[in-house]
Scaffold this motif. Sequence first.
Motif, PDB file in Angstrom:
ATOM      1  N   MET A 177       0.850  -1.132   0.099  1.00 50.68           N
ATOM      2  CA  MET A 177       0.076  -0.009  -0.085  1.00 50.68           C
ATOM      3  C   MET A 177       0.959   1.180  -0.172  1.00 50.68           C
ATOM      4  SD  MET A 177      -3.259   0.784   2.514  1.00 50.68           S
ATOM      5  CE  MET A 177      -3.973  -0.583   1.894  1.00 50.68           C
ATOM      6  N   LEU A 178       0.601   2.097  -0.793  1.00 47.05           N
ATOM      7  CA  LEU A 178       1.194   3.293  -0.974  1.00 47.05           C
ATOM      8  C   LEU A 178       0.402   4.702  -0.551  1.00 47.05           C
ATOM      9  CD1 LEU A 178       3.121   2.723  -4.536  1.00 47.05           C
ATOM     10  CD2 LEU A 178       4.020   2.204  -2.320  1.00 47.05           C
ATOM     11  N   LEU A 179       0.942   5.536   0.059  1.00 47.07           N
ATOM     12  CA  LEU A 179       0.332   6.810   0.438  1.00 47.07           C
ATOM     13  C   LEU A 179       0.475   7.596  -0.754  1.00 47.07           C
ATOM     14  CD1 LEU A 179      -1.064   8.282   2.447  1.00 47.07           C
ATOM     15  CD2 LEU A 179       1.007   9.041   3.390  1.00 47.07           C
ATOM     16  N   GLU A 180      -0.432   8.301  -1.256  1.00 48.78           N
ATOM     17  CA  GLU A 180      -0.441   9.334  -2.241  1.00 48.78           C
ATOM     18  C   GLU A 180      -0.520  10.675  -1.641  1.00 48.78           C
ATOM     19  OE1 GLU A 180      -0.241   8.154  -5.272  1.00 48.78           O
ATOM     20  OE2 GLU A 180      -0.776   6.179  -4.898  1.00 48.78           O
ATOM     21  N   GLY A 181      -0.071  11.591  -2.588  1.00 49.07           N
ATOM     22  CA  GLY A 181       0.235  12.926  -2.188  1.00 49.07           C
ATOM     23  C   GLY A 181      -1.071  13.540  -1.517  1.00 49.07           C
ATOM     24  N   SER A 182      -2.207  13.053  -2.091  1.00 51.75           N
ATOM     25  CA  SER A 182      -3.600  13.743  -1.623  1.00 51.75           C
ATOM     26  C   SER A 182      -3.929  13.121  -0.388  1.00 51.75           C
ATOM     27  CB  SER A 182      -4.670  13.152  -2.841  1.00 51.75           C
ATOM     28  OG  SER A 182      -4.752  11.842  -2.700  1.00 51.75           O
ATOM     29  N   GLY A 183      -3.400  12.155   0.266  1.00 56.93           N
ATOM     30  CA  GLY A 183      -3.862  11.401   1.303  1.00 56.93           C
ATOM     31  C   GLY A 183      -4.445  10.096   1.235  1.00 56.93           C
ATOM     32  N   ALA A 184      -4.737   9.898  -0.162  1.00 54.95           N
ATOM     33  CA  ALA A 184      -5.375   8.602  -0.533  1.00 54.95           C
ATOM     34  C   ALA A 184      -4.398   7.453  -0.455  1.00 54.95           C
ATOM     35  CB  ALA A 184      -6.148   8.769  -1.784  1.00 54.95           C
ATOM     36  N   VAL A 185      -4.749   6.241  -0.318  1.00 54.86           N
ATOM     37  CA  VAL A 185      -3.862   5.195  -0.557  1.00 54.86           C
ATOM     38  C   VAL A 185      -3.968   4.199  -2.028  1.00 54.86           C
ATOM     39  CG1 VAL A 185      -3.761   4.877   1.880  1.00 54.86           C
ATOM     40  CG2 VAL A 185      -5.384   3.741   1.014  1.00 54.86           C
ATOM     41  N   THR A 186      -2.949   3.671  -2.396  1.00 51.88           N
ATOM     42  CA  THR A 186      -3.104   2.940  -3.384  1.00 51.88           C
ATOM     43  C   THR A 186      -2.752   1.299  -2.930  1.00 51.88           C
ATOM     44  OG1 THR A 186      -2.632   4.378  -5.118  1.00 51.88           O
ATOM     45  CG2 THR A 186      -2.453   2.229  -5.544  1.00 51.88           C
ATOM     46  N   HIS A 187      -3.533   0.492  -2.968  1.00 54.92           N
ATOM     47  CA  HIS A 187      -3.362  -0.870  -2.545  1.00 54.92           C
ATOM     48  C   HIS A 187      -3.135  -1.642  -3.732  1.00 54.92           C
ATOM     49  CE1 HIS A 187      -4.921  -4.647  -0.306  1.00 54.92           C
ATOM     50  NE2 HIS A 187      -3.383  -4.311  -0.087  1.00 54.92           N
ATOM     51  N   GLU A 188      -1.972  -2.459  -3.698  1.00 55.21           N
ATOM     52  CA  GLU A 188      -1.874  -3.164  -5.068  1.00 55.21           C
ATOM     53  C   GLU A 188      -1.617  -4.736  -4.429  1.00 55.21           C
ATOM     54  OE1 GLU A 188       1.002  -3.343  -8.895  1.00 55.21           O
ATOM     55  OE2 GLU A 188       1.153  -1.774  -7.447  1.00 55.21           O
ATOM     56  N   VAL A 189      -2.128  -5.569  -5.173  1.00 53.34           N
ATOM     57  CA  VAL A 189      -2.270  -7.088  -5.001  1.00 53.34           C
ATOM     58  C   VAL A 189      -1.624  -7.774  -6.007  1.00 53.34           C
ATOM     59  CG1 VAL A 189      -3.584  -8.840  -3.846  1.00 53.34           C
ATOM     60  CG2 VAL A 189      -4.076  -6.802  -3.270  1.00 53.34           C
ATOM     61  N   LEU A 190      -0.839  -8.692  -5.816  1.00 52.29           N
ATOM     62  CA  LEU A 190      -0.409  -9.597  -7.000  1.00 52.29           C
ATOM     63  C   LEU A 190      -0.726 -10.887  -6.559  1.00 52.29           C
ATOM     64  CD1 LEU A 190       1.515 -10.338  -9.274  1.00 52.29           C
ATOM     65  CD2 LEU A 190       3.329 -10.336  -7.804  1.00 52.29           C
ATOM     66  N   PHE A 191      -1.401 -11.645  -7.242  1.00 58.94           N
ATOM     67  CA  PHE A 191      -1.787 -13.210  -7.148  1.00 58.94           C
ATOM     68  C   PHE A 191      -0.581 -13.901  -7.806  1.00 58.94           C
ATOM     69  CE2 PHE A 191      -5.523 -10.546  -6.713  1.00 58.94           C
ATOM     70  CZ  PHE A 191      -6.026 -11.178  -5.513  1.00 58.94           C
ATOM     71  N   HIS A 192      -0.753 -15.293  -7.546  1.00 60.57           N
ATOM     72  CA  HIS A 192       0.298 -16.361  -8.085  1.00 60.57           C
ATOM     73  C   HIS A 192       0.066 -16.430  -9.769  1.00 60.57           C
ATOM     74  CE1 HIS A 192       2.670 -17.608  -4.559  1.00 60.57           C
ATOM     75  NE2 HIS A 192       1.631 -17.301  -4.013  1.00 60.57           N
ATOM     76  N   SER A 193      -1.050 -16.066 -10.249  1.00 64.10           N
ATOM     77  CA  SER A 193      -1.433 -16.365 -11.351  1.00 64.10           C
ATOM     78  C   SER A 193      -0.945 -15.107 -12.206  1.00 64.10           C
ATOM     79  CB  SER A 193      -2.958 -16.200 -11.699  1.00 64.10           C
ATOM     80  OG  SER A 193      -3.561 -14.911 -11.465  1.00 64.10           O
ATOM     81  N   LYS A 194      -0.289 -13.999 -11.792  1.00 64.46           N
ATOM     82  CA  LYS A 194       0.304 -12.896 -12.081  1.00 64.46           C
ATOM     83  C   LYS A 194      -0.739 -11.972 -12.260  1.00 64.46           C
ATOM     84  CE  LYS A 194       4.581 -14.098 -12.290  1.00 64.46           C
ATOM     85  NZ  LYS A 194       4.680 -15.028 -11.138  1.00 64.46           N
ATOM     86  N   ALA A 195      -2.126 -12.215 -11.920  1.00 61.20           N
ATOM     87  CA  ALA A 195      -3.181 -11.049 -11.993  1.00 61.20           C
ATOM     88  C   ALA A 195      -2.798 -10.165 -10.814  1.00 61.20           C
ATOM     89  CB  ALA A 195      -4.666 -11.687 -11.663  1.00 61.20           C
ATOM     90  N   VAL A 196      -3.542  -8.825 -11.318  1.00 60.85           N
ATOM     91  CA  VAL A 196      -2.677  -7.570 -10.438  1.00 60.85           C
ATOM     92  C   VAL A 196      -4.386  -6.701 -10.207  1.00 60.85           C
ATOM     93  CG1 VAL A 196      -1.476  -5.441  -9.900  1.00 60.85           C
ATOM     94  CG2 VAL A 196      -0.472  -7.597 -11.082  1.00 60.85           C
ATOM     95  N   TRP A 197      -4.308  -6.521  -8.832  1.00 53.93           N
ATOM     96  CA  TRP A 197      -5.660  -5.551  -8.629  1.00 53.93           C
ATOM     97  C   TRP A 197      -4.721  -4.289  -7.929  1.00 53.93           C
ATOM     98  CZ3 TRP A 197      -9.607  -8.365  -5.150  1.00 53.93           C
ATOM     99  CH2 TRP A 197     -10.234  -9.292  -5.738  1.00 53.93           C
ATOM    100  N   LYS A 198      -5.411  -3.324  -8.242  1.00 53.66           N
ATOM    101  CA  LYS A 198      -4.900  -1.773  -8.090  1.00 53.66           C
ATOM    102  C   LYS A 198      -5.944  -0.986  -7.891  1.00 53.66           C
ATOM    103  CE  LYS A 198      -0.745   1.239  -9.137  1.00 53.66           C
ATOM    104  NZ  LYS A 198       0.007   1.178 -10.260  1.00 53.66           N
ATOM    105  N   ILE A 199      -5.891  -0.604  -6.449  1.00 54.04           N
ATOM    106  CA  ILE A 199      -7.086   0.217  -6.104  1.00 54.04           C
ATOM    107  C   ILE A 199      -6.597   1.587  -5.379  1.00 54.04           C
ATOM    108  CG2 ILE A 199      -9.115   0.348  -4.636  1.00 54.04           C
ATOM    109  CD1 ILE A 199      -9.419  -2.920  -5.033  1.00 54.04           C
TER     110      ILE A 199
END
Length: 160
Positions: free
Chosen positions: A123-145
């Motif tokens: 999870m990364l903290l954005e300059g706006s105060g929002a957060v970006t959560h990135e999940v990597l699955f074993h299949s190489k699928a990626v979720w980024k929210i």
Amino acid sequence: MKMVEVMDGGYDVVAYKRYLGEIEPRLPDGARSFMCNAWHYDPGHHHCPHDSWVKHLLVREISSGRRHELRHLQIEAKFLGAYHDGTFTLTYDGVENYSFNSSADTAVSTLASGHSDWHVDEMLLEGSGAVTHEVLFHSKAVWKITCRDVVYRWSAALPE
């Protein structure tokens, strides 16, 4: 993944944990509670997301106002825990941006087996105060929210 180094089927979170320590006081409450818990990167702990499986993913457009003109996005993802003794739900509120991707070389296996299991996240903290959560699955699928906050809820499985 910007901070977590994925290597030879495993991952190295040392630099990422340093980064988490630096941003922890500025993280939204839910994100801090989820990401900064000692169990988060401890695969031996039953609440750790590593190796969990997707049960469902819901994207909601929530409206309010007299004409339902005030709108915001919420994403709910539910997972079966790695030890199959409970589930956890991640609720992303105030979603600003999201993507769910599967790489072309794993598309066939992903369709046959789902996302496979959760490999690693950050999870990364954005300059706006929002957060970006990135999940990597074993299949190489990626979720980024990217969202205002994310809340983790664990539910123990009921005995059969």
